[in-house]
Enzyme design. Structure first.
Site, short mmCIF file in Angstrom:
data_model
loop_
_atom_site.label_atom_id
_atom_site.label_comp_id
_atom_site.label_asym_id
_atom_site.label_seq_id
_atom_site.Cartn_x
_atom_site.Cartn_y
_atom_site.Cartn_z
N HIS A 348 47.60 39.58 45.32
CA HIS A 348 46.57 40.23 44.50
C HIS A 348 45.49 39.26 44.02
CE1 HIS A 348 48.18 44.32 43.93
NE2 HIS A 348 49.37 43.76 43.98
N LYS A 527 38.09 46.31 31.91
CA LYS A 527 39.03 45.53 32.71
C LYS A 527 39.50 44.35 31.86
CE LYS A 527 35.94 45.34 35.95
NZ LYS A 527 36.56 45.62 37.24
N ARG A 528 40.52 43.69 32.34
CA ARG A 528 41.02 42.50 31.65
C ARG A 528 39.87 41.51 31.41
NH1 ARG A 528 43.33 38.06 34.51
NH2 ARG A 528 43.27 39.39 36.36
N LYS A 533 35.61 37.95 35.93
CA LYS A 533 35.13 39.33 35.85
C LYS A 533 33.77 39.43 35.16
CE LYS A 533 39.84 41.18 35.97
NZ LYS A 533 39.80 41.98 37.21
N THR A 635 40.64 48.61 41.16
CA THR A 635 40.86 50.05 41.32
C THR A 635 40.00 50.83 40.33
OG1 THR A 635 42.81 49.92 39.88
CG2 THR A 635 43.19 49.88 42.26
N LYS A 639 37.92 54.53 40.64
CA LYS A 639 38.01 55.64 39.69
C LYS A 639 36.63 56.06 39.21
CE LYS A 639 42.40 53.68 38.30
NZ LYS A 639 43.02 52.69 37.38
#
Length: 802
Positions: A348, A527-528, A533, A635, A639
């Site tokens: 991942h 998100k985290r 990110k 993911t 969505k």
């Protein structure tokens, strides 16, 4: 089951399972009564699925994951069983608010982010597709943590989801295994004997996972750590009360918290303990079930497929070898080859710090026999691989990614780009030795949770337009594409989105006291919190936009509501600084009268599945802005697209495939490619050059350095400014100008609401490929070599195979 029958079942459970009188029952009592009534409807297909699997001696899939972010289960079960109308009417007959009953259920605190939510989507799809499977994980008492904010800082508190009964689980006291740690080993010839110095019991708790239309149910089995000796009565009677209870406290520590802070040696040891605890218990349970059906252990790969979700269960490989070799007597090489034919590994991440490494010293101290087996696996690989081998042990560390690769039959990436990068970077040497081992299985999401349940308005529009078959076959969404040119369809699509935005606006006002305009653009990044990110780039763009709006207040600015959600790991100092910066910027921006309400920042605390179910249907714009080459898949991006939110993003992870499917014209692309990012890091003072070339970024960083958002502590964000100027590995500065320009392009498109609705609707219509059903069928064919136990009718319903 109709409403009257469900009402009767609720009253029966209220009286006989909960011993409560309807006149005095609380909301929790009614929720438990409904949950138990719905659970009863799952047990029969659960048993039938188990019997069918045994009767046909079908191959089972075992999915080992440290996280299962399943969220609330009541609505999920009601949707999959088709009980929505009956449940709503039954509650109304009992004078209960159905939506309030659903909202009373706590989120199961069993995961953190995408890794755990992917596992939950996979469980749904495995059951929907009738593929025999077990999920294995840990039954965390407190999960990750409950997030709150104090003066902008993240504060971590224990999650309390298990302080009340969990309606969906069945305790299996008979399924308990003693799991050892520490101790000594001895070898007699090739075989070894391990005498652990300490042990705990792993006790099973089963949750049935029902598939769509209620035809098949699989099992999520979670392990809870219990002491082998419950209570030391002698110590208690001598007055040493704390010591008497110490065995229980020590055991429970293993299954208390997800991802204990591993910045200390004690934290590292606890985390490795957790990983071995659940992996070893799962391996023993798998072999117990296998031995109950078959008398030849060499059939294991033909009847069992074990999937390691990331490196957390990597120790399952050496454990399986240990049991086959030391306990079942197979020659070592055969034990390794049999294990490798059974195990598969999903990677991942390409981030070095996320590819776990455990020190040899810790491994030898905690799991002495396994350290010896890992050394022998290395020797076996060196003997059997053709060419120069890459060791799983490096400079005193055991590399769990390499160990997982060596012990796997198949290794899969989770997006096309990520899979290619695995071959070129972290596993290049191993890929050269085993060129057929790496395969791609791009992630997907379950449409039952992430469209049918969380966005009923859009779901109704889709069903009214193309029928209900899309729920079981998401590719049918393609049938929407011609309707996007129908003005009436677009009008209804836009109205559905606005209804979701109004609902979110009301929730933000109720939860945070923040008033936002539902006609503004809802721009969402959830998100985290992590540097790659790039939430930092997002909030810098907010600062730059705020600065520009103040300088030109009469310009026709597109109103935006910038929404953030996510948690920072307790030991991740920089991520926690970014959290505080977002909150500090929000205080200034949200109270600035010069903006006339055209820019707002919202960071609701304690992001979880339930919050995502609120935010995603209401989003206009999806922020997927990670540094190219760093996000494996994502993911959330799927969505958002599925729910009609165009993406602003980089060519990273599954963004690449989303852009291909929805169309480049319906995706706001910016930023460097992976290759350009690598080259950029080689440019001397790349951050300084980027800052100098962007007046907006120059001013935004200057605001950090002068304390605009922390006037009582001007130096508060000096560390973040220093990272941006001197250590910008994630290329926030180098991508900022393109990001800011693309954001202004987004403003212009959003101003034309009909054009925006077209883009949004095309995103929904073309996202059908990103179903977790498609992903699971790919795993079944290319990784597990297993099949569905049911056939599918033309109307989408499942029929159990004989």
């Amino acid at each position: 089951m109709n409403a009257n029958q469900l009402k009767a079942e609720m009253l029966r459970h209220l009286q006989y399972s909960l011993a409560k009188d309807p006149r005095t029952a609380s909301l929790r009592d009614w929720r438990m009564a409904l949950s138990l009534s719905v659970r009863d409807k799952i047990v029969d297909p659960w048993f039938a699925a188990t019997r069918a699997t045994y009767a046909g001696q079908h191959k089972r899939v075992y999915y080992l994951s440290l996280e299962f972010l399943i969220g609330r289960l009541l609505e999920d079960a009601i949707v999959n069983l088709g009980l929505g109308d009956a449940a709503r009417e039954a509650c109304a007959q009992l004078d209960q608010d159905f939506d309030a009953v659903l909202a009373d259920e706590p989120d199961a605190a069993l995961g953190n982010g995408g890794l755990g939510r992917l596992a939950a989507c996979f469980l749904d799809s495995l059951s929907t597709l009738a593929i025999p499977a077990y999920g294995y994980g840990i039954r965390y008492e407190h999960g990750l943590f409950k997030q709150s904010f104090h003066e902008g800082r993240q504060v971590e508190q224990a999650e309390a989801w298990l302080t009340q009964p969990h309606a969906w689980e069945f305790e299996r006291a008979e399924s308990s295994y003693e799991i050892g740690f520490y101790g000594e080993t001895s070898e007699q010839g090739e075989r070894g004997t391990w005498t652990p110095g300490d042990a705990v019991l792993a006790r099973a708790y089963d949750t049935p996972i029902i598939g769509y239309q209620g035809r098949w149910a699989n099992t999520l089995r979670l392990w809870s750590a219990k002491p082998t000796k419950l209570f030391d009565l002698a110590r208690f009677n001598h007055g040493d009360f704390n010591a008497a209870a110490e065995p229980e406290a020590q055991a429970r520590t293993i299954s208390r918290v997800l991802y204990p802070n591993d910045t200390t040696e004690a934290g590292k040891e606890l985390r490795l303990k957790q990983e071995y605890f659940f992996s070893a218990a799962s391996i023993r349970d798998i072999l117990r079930r296998f031995d109950s059906e078959y008398d030849d252990i060499r059939k294991l790969p033909s009847k069992v497929a074990i999937q390691l979700n990331d490196t957390h269960p990597a120790i399952a490989g050496p454990e399986l070898v240990r049991v086959l070799h030391d306990e079942k007597g197979l020659p070592f090489d055969e034990a390794v080859e049999l294990s490798r034919a059974t195990l598969n590994y999903t990677n991942h991440t390409l981030l070095p710090e996320a590819l776990e490494r455990w020190s040899e010293g810790l491994m030898r101290h905690l799991l002495p026999r396994h350290m010896r087996i890992i050394e022998r696996i290395d020797d076996w690989h060196a003997r059997t691989a053709k060419g120069r081998t890459q060791s799983t042990i490096d400079h005193g560390d055991v590399k769990m990614g390499e160990l997982s690769f060596v012990m796997a039959n198949k290794v899969n990436g989770v997006s096309a780009l990520h899979t290619d990068l695995m071959k070129e970077t972290v596993f290049s040497e191993l890929h050269a030795l085993h060129p057929d081992r790496i395969v791609n299985q791009t992630n997907g999401v379950t449409p039952r949770r992430w469209l049918l349940a969380c966005n009923p308005g859009l779901s109704d529009l889709i069903t009214d337009t193309i029928g209900a078959g899309w729920v079981a076959d998401l590719e049918e969404l393609k049938g929407l594409d011609p309707h996007v040119e129908d003005a009436a369809f677009r009008e209804r699509f836009a109205a559905t989105k606005r209804d979701n935005k109004v609902a979110l606006s009301n929730w933000l006002n109720a939860e945070m006291g923040l008033s936002v305009d539902p006609d503004a653009m809802f721009d969402v990044q959830i998100k985290r919190i992590h540097e790659y990110k790039r939430q930092l780039m997002n909030i810098l763009e907010v600062i730059a936009l705020w600065d520009a709006m103040r300088a030109d207040p009469d310009r026709d600015w597109t109103p935006r509501v910038k929404i953030f959600g996510g948690k920072a790991a307790p030991g991740y100092h920089t991520a926690k600084e970014i959290v505080r910066l977002i909150n500090d910027v929000a205080v200034v921006v949200n109270s600035d009268p010069a903006l006339k309400g055209r820019l707002k920042v919202a960071f609701p605390p304690n992001y979880n599945v339930t919050m995502a179910e609120r935010l995603i249907p209401a989003a206009d714009l999806s922020q997927q802005i990670s540094t190219a080459g760093k996000e494996a898949s994502g993911t959330g991006n799927m969505k958002f697209a599925l729910n009609g939110a165009p993406t602003i993003g980089t060519l990273d992870g599954a963004n690449v495939e989303i852009r291909e499917h929805v169309g480049a014209e319906n995706f706001f692309l910016f930023g460097m490619t992976t290759e350009q990012a690598v080259a950029r890091r080689g440019v001397e003072d790349h951050a300084g050059r980027a800052i100098a070339g962007s007046p907006e970024l120059t001013r935004a960083i200057a605001h950090l350095e002068r304390g605009t958002f922390s006037p009582h502590e001007p130096e508060r964000y000096g560390h973040l400014a220093g990272i941006l100027r001197h250590h910008d590995y994630f290329l926030v500065c180098s991508d900022f100008a393109a990001y800011y320009a693309k954001s202004r392009e987004v403003d212009g498109v959003f101003a034309d609401r009909d054009a925006w609705t077209r883009m949004a609707a095309h995103n929904t219509a073309r996202s059908g490929w990103f179903s977790s059903d498609r992903t699971i069928l790919g795993y079944a064919a290319d990784v597990w070599e297993t099949r569905q136990v049911s056939s599918r009718r033309g109307d989408g319903t499942c029929v159990l195979a004989s």
